[in-house]
Design a protein around this motif. Sequence first.
Motif, PDB file in Angstrom:
ATOM      1  N   PRO A 296       0.800  -1.226   0.000  1.00  0.00           N
ATOM      2  CA  PRO A 296       0.000   0.000   0.000  1.00  0.00           C
ATOM      3  C   PRO A 296       0.832   1.276   0.000  1.00  0.00           C
ATOM      4  N   PHE A 297       2.146   1.150   0.107  1.00  0.00           N
ATOM      5  CA  PHE A 297       3.000   2.340   0.130  1.00  0.00           C
ATOM      6  C   PHE A 297       4.409   1.931  -0.315  1.00  0.00           C
ATOM      7  N   ALA A 298       5.277   2.909  -0.532  1.00  0.00           N
ATOM      8  CA  ALA A 298       6.642   2.631  -0.964  1.00  0.00           C
ATOM      9  C   ALA A 298       7.335   1.716   0.040  1.00  0.00           C
ATOM     10  N   ASN A 299       7.849   0.598  -0.470  1.00  0.00           N
ATOM     11  CA  ASN A 299       8.454  -0.403   0.407  1.00  0.00           C
ATOM     12  C   ASN A 299       9.563  -1.103  -0.377  1.00  0.00           C
ATOM     13  N   ASN A 300      10.512  -0.334  -0.881  1.00  0.00           N
ATOM     14  CA  ASN A 300      11.475  -0.880  -1.838  1.00  0.00           C
ATOM     15  C   ASN A 300      12.851  -1.163  -1.247  1.00  0.00           C
ATOM     16  N   PHE A 301      12.973  -1.138   0.093  1.00  0.00           N
ATOM     17  CA  PHE A 301      14.264  -1.429   0.724  1.00  0.00           C
ATOM     18  C   PHE A 301      14.310  -2.890   1.138  1.00  0.00           C
ATOM     19  N   LEU A 302      15.281  -3.634   0.627  1.00  0.00           N
ATOM     20  CA  LEU A 302      15.453  -5.049   0.963  1.00  0.00           C
ATOM     21  C   LEU A 302      16.659  -5.195   1.884  1.00  0.00           C
ATOM     22  N   SER A 303      16.402  -5.598   3.109  1.00  0.00           N
ATOM     23  CA  SER A 303      17.459  -5.720   4.107  1.00  0.00           C
ATOM     24  C   SER A 303      17.930  -7.161   4.211  1.00  0.00           C
ATOM     25  N   ALA A 304      19.231  -7.353   4.370  1.00  0.00           N
ATOM     26  CA  ALA A 304      19.762  -8.684   4.636  1.00  0.00           C
ATOM     27  C   ALA A 304      19.235  -9.181   5.977  1.00  0.00           C
ATOM     28  N   GLY A 305      18.959 -10.461   6.058  1.00  0.00           N
ATOM     29  CA  GLY A 305      18.445 -11.026   7.293  1.00  0.00           C
ATOM     30  C   GLY A 305      17.688 -12.303   7.039  1.00  0.00           C
ATOM     31  N   THR A 306      17.059 -12.808   8.101  1.00  0.00           N
ATOM     32  CA  THR A 306      16.277 -14.045   8.044  1.00  0.00           C
ATOM     33  C   THR A 306      14.813 -13.719   8.274  1.00  0.00           C
ATOM     34  N   TYR A 307      13.944 -14.283   7.425  1.00  0.00           N
ATOM     35  CA  TYR A 307      12.512 -14.018   7.472  1.00  0.00           C
ATOM     36  C   TYR A 307      11.775 -15.356   7.462  1.00  0.00           C
ATOM     37  N   ASP A 308      10.862 -15.557   8.411  1.00  0.00           N
ATOM     38  CA  ASP A 308      10.106 -16.799   8.516  1.00  0.00           C
ATOM     39  C   ASP A 308       8.626 -16.554   8.255  1.00  0.00           C
ATOM     40  N   LEU A 309       8.003 -17.485   7.517  1.00  0.00           N
ATOM     41  CA  LEU A 309       6.556 -17.473   7.297  1.00  0.00           C
ATOM     42  C   LEU A 309       6.017 -18.834   7.704  1.00  0.00           C
TER      43      LEU A 309
END
Length: 420
Positions: A296-309
């Motif tokens: 819904p808004f600008a969200n174009n920064f991709l940070s290094a890290g671990t993401y769980d779903l």
Amino acid sequence: MGYVVGGPGQGFMQTFRFVGTAGQTVISGPGASGIFLNYTPGFERVFINGHFQTRGQDYTATNGTSITLPIALDAGDEVVIEAVSLFDVANALSRDQADLRYLGRRNRVVNPAMQISHEHGNSAVGAGQYPVESWFFSYSAAGSAATLQRAFATSPAGSRHRLRMNVTTGKTALTAAEHFGIQSNLEGVLVHDFSFGTSRALPVLLRFGFAGPPGTYTGSLRNADASRSFPFSFLVPSNAGGVDREYVFAIPGDTAGTWATDTHNIGMSIYIAIAAGSNFVGANTNAWQDGNRITPFANNFLSAGTYDLFDVGLYLDLSGGIPPRFDVPDFVEEQRRALRYWARLNHSVYTQANTTTVQTFSFPVTMRANPAVSWSPSFTSNVAAFQVNNIDVYGARSVLSAVAGGAAEWSGLLTANARP
């Protein structure tokens, strides 16, 4: 309106069996099955050695937990007590309440607990691949580096698996057309009763578990051609980085757009975005809108890290925004369900010299649609040609031709892909 089984004022019958001891006059406690005697006075029947006993004459039953006999038992006498439980109309469910309890509990997501991984097991995969069935890595961000895989970690709901995204090289700003996230496509038949695209469209609930670095993340529900979208956002607080959290979104039914309701087309897709370029930014949040919107808004920064779903659910919202408890699916049933989309088969065929052999085979279950079949040989001998044709949802046939002067053999793996 309530619904009663067994007639008004009645419920079910429970039988208690006891073996008497010499001189015993009171029957109570656990019967032969280990269940403690309990009954509603006046709604019990007593038999001693098969003979019916008259209430008030042959026994007294007043407290609901014991039976008193005027004549003591002999050792080995069998006492059987049949107790009918009462049905309380106050506990009946209305039709709407029954719908809430049972229809609203059905999760439309395939492999919601990330249990099934027929293709890759626990191996890490790249963009466009399926680390677990029904979930793929939707990834387009040049210069970044990341993998997605099934990981073992117990969730708050008790499931043992999750998807884990490891971003080793981030990107400061995704370009307009780039995106980075996890997607699942649901075939239309799974969501047909949502009635989206009609005036009867029903509200739904989306829930999922997520853990990642602190920040604001986004996602979206979309139709097959991404002409209709519902972008949303969710926050990982600064003090909750890497902590399992559950997010729930109450989403109104969409009365516009075209939504497939068959097995051959995508009915709806779920997208959880870590980052997305400007082409995917919606006009507002938490509202249906035209276009392919995953943020819904600008969200174009991709940070290094671990993401769980983990623990994803999509339900009809019959409870005013309160989701049912997340239930981990039965593994065997979910495995069969997943085989409708992707299956691997061992296959061998043999033929004499200068001949062609046709061999039919069946898929493990009926596929969602006619699959694309590919093959990879592990052994071949004197093969002039090998192909698979006559493919439908039930199976196919292989055709092996031998070279001149020798019998031929082909052995290997066949894969059938009918993912939506």
